[in-house]
Design a protein around this motif. Structure first.
Motif, PDB file in Angstrom:
ATOM      1  N   THR A 208       0.894  -1.287   0.107  1.00 34.17           N
ATOM      2  CA  THR A 208       0.215  -0.153   0.012  1.00 34.17           C
ATOM      3  C   THR A 208       0.791   1.422   0.111  1.00 34.17           C
ATOM      4  O   THR A 208       2.050   1.173   0.143  1.00 34.17           O
ATOM      5  CB  THR A 208      -0.940  -0.067   1.343  1.00 34.17           C
ATOM      6  N   SER A 226      -4.229   0.717  -2.035  1.00 36.43           N
ATOM      7  CA  SER A 226      -3.282  -0.474  -2.504  1.00 36.43           C
ATOM      8  C   SER A 226      -2.769   0.103  -3.866  1.00 36.43           C
ATOM      9  O   SER A 226      -3.223   0.801  -4.470  1.00 36.43           O
ATOM     10  CB  SER A 226      -4.197  -1.451  -2.873  1.00 36.43           C
ATOM     11  N   PRO A 229      -3.547  -4.274  -8.495  1.00 33.63           N
ATOM     12  CA  PRO A 229      -4.899  -3.929  -9.147  1.00 33.63           C
ATOM     13  C   PRO A 229      -5.865  -4.795  -8.493  1.00 33.63           C
ATOM     14  O   PRO A 229      -5.509  -5.807  -7.533  1.00 33.63           O
ATOM     15  CB  PRO A 229      -4.311  -4.775 -10.488  1.00 33.63           C
ATOM     16  N   GLU A 230      -7.234  -4.488  -8.385  1.00 35.37           N
ATOM     17  CA  GLU A 230      -8.103  -5.015  -7.637  1.00 35.37           C
ATOM     18  C   GLU A 230      -8.457  -6.623  -7.726  1.00 35.37           C
ATOM     19  O   GLU A 230      -8.670  -7.471  -7.096  1.00 35.37           O
ATOM     20  CB  GLU A 230      -9.453  -4.389  -7.826  1.00 35.37           C
ATOM     21  N   ASP A 231      -8.190  -7.039  -8.839  1.00 37.99           N
ATOM     22  CA  ASP A 231      -8.364  -8.297  -9.542  1.00 37.99           C
ATOM     23  C   ASP A 231      -6.989  -9.251  -9.012  1.00 37.99           C
ATOM     24  O   ASP A 231      -7.011 -10.514  -9.555  1.00 37.99           O
ATOM     25  CB  ASP A 231      -8.644  -8.723 -10.847  1.00 37.99           C
ATOM     26  N   ASP A 233      -4.896 -11.550  -6.844  1.00 36.92           N
ATOM     27  CA  ASP A 233      -5.255 -12.236  -5.581  1.00 36.92           C
ATOM     28  C   ASP A 233      -3.983 -12.992  -5.508  1.00 36.92           C
ATOM     29  O   ASP A 233      -3.914 -14.019  -4.394  1.00 36.92           O
ATOM     30  CB  ASP A 233      -6.340 -13.285  -5.768  1.00 36.92           C
ATOM     31  N   LYS A 269      -4.721   7.642  -5.695  1.00 38.99           N
ATOM     32  CA  LYS A 269      -5.740   6.967  -6.684  1.00 38.99           C
ATOM     33  C   LYS A 269      -4.444   6.133  -7.439  1.00 38.99           C
ATOM     34  O   LYS A 269      -3.499   6.720  -7.915  1.00 38.99           O
ATOM     35  CB  LYS A 269      -6.486   7.820  -7.510  1.00 38.99           C
TER      36      LYS A 269
END
Length: 329
Positions: A208, A226, A229-231, A233, A269
């Motif tokens: 982060t 963060s 990327p959101e996807d 994992d 952002k």
């Protein structure tokens, strides 16, 4: 996809210095050509350099463990003669184990010892941190990771990945205050905004970035986001942080990318991520319209040209455990 800003300045060949942290390694000097290639020039052979900085016509280098009778790290200096590194000094102990970062301001030199959780004003003013964090594996004790002098030249800031705190000292290394960072995120490195009103921190353990306001040694956290990327994992940790043209860039080790972020004074952002061409980019920096990555797990150094459409790879050089990349003005 957002386009990276391209410089309008004419390219001048740069001398690039990269620390290779192995016993037979050293500080390698390359010429960065106008076609984005790294041409080997020479090497200062030193044992396991962890980090280096320039100050005038000298380079200061941390060696991981140069002493035969103990595990302390050591600080040496080398002269710069026609861009070559010469006349390395004998190491002076940092009075701690695995020193990993240093800074110099006027005659003051500060180093942090990661394993020992300490900061030293060379040669002998030492402060040892105590405490831990919620990450049982990585925050079992204090782990100082970064040190810098504030832009107003009044304070020394130290990050402690193990305790999730930023320590603010005066120039004599007397503690002024501590500032809490996000719990369990493992604050690693810092960089000030161009106007010195804000401080940005890359947090290693959670990949982060945090933004703080800065005023006369006082920090207040504003936002944390963060750098992944959101996807995504998988497993990834963050490393270095830089500023370029008002944007924040950090390296992700695991996702193996360069993250670009913006900050409007209130919110951070994540704008984009770019592949770095290697495994675990521990350090990177911008040189004109090029960005160079030191990929520690990939044992390689990669060069990318910044174009209107992103990053275009121009070179890939094998080098064992590259940790630090820089140039000299």
């Amino acid at each position: 996809m957002r386009k990276l800003a391209v410089s309008e300045r004419k390219f001048e060949m740069k001398n690039i210095y990269i620390s290779s942290c192995v016993p037979e390694g050293g500080v390698y000097r390359y010429n960065l050509t106008d076609s984005g290639k790294l041409e080997f020039a020479d090497k200062l052979s030193v044992d396991s350099p962890m980090y280096h900085i320039f100050d005038g016509k000298k380079m200061y280098i941390i060696l991981r463990a140069p002493f035969k009778d103990n595990k302390d790290s050591g600080l040496i200096s080398a002269d710069v003669a026609d861009y070559r590194l010469v006349n390395p000094s004998e190491p002076v102990s940092t009075k701690g184990i695995v020193a990993c970062h240093l800074c110099k301001e006027e005659d003051d030199i500060y180093c942090v010892n990661y394993v020992s959780g300490s900061v030293i004003k060379m040669p002998d003013k030492l402060d040892i941190h105590e405490g831990n964090g919620p990450n049982k594996k990585r925050q079992e004790s204090a782990h100082t990771h970064f040190v810098t002098v504030s832009p107003d030249k009044k304070y020394v800031l130290v990050t402690d990945l193990g305790t999730d705190k930023i320590f603010v000292y005066n120039r004599s290394l007397e503690l002024v205050r501590t500032v809490d960072a996000p719990s369990g995120h493992g604050v690693r490195h810092l960089i000030f905004s161009e106007d010195s009103r804000y401080l940005f921190a890359v947090n290693e353990l959670e990949s982060t970035v945090s933004a703080y306001s800065y005023n006369d040694g006082r920090l207040e956290i504003i936002d944390t986001v963060s750098a992944l990327p959101e996807d995504f994992d998988g497993f990834s940790i963050a490393a270095a942080i830089r500023l370029r043209k008002g944007h924040i860039f950090v390296s992700n080790r695991g996702h193996d990318s360069l993250a670009e972020l913006s900050f409007d004074g209130k919110k951070l952002k994540l704008l984009n991520t770019y592949p770095c061409g290697g495994a675990e980019p521990r350090d990177f920096d911008f040189f004109g319209d090029y960005v160079i990555f030191a990929n520690i797990a990939g044992n390689n150094v990669t060069v990318f040209r910044i174009t209107g459409n992103g990053l275009e790879q121009t070179d890939d050089v094998a080098l064992e455990q590259p940790l630090c990349v820089s140039t000299i003005d």
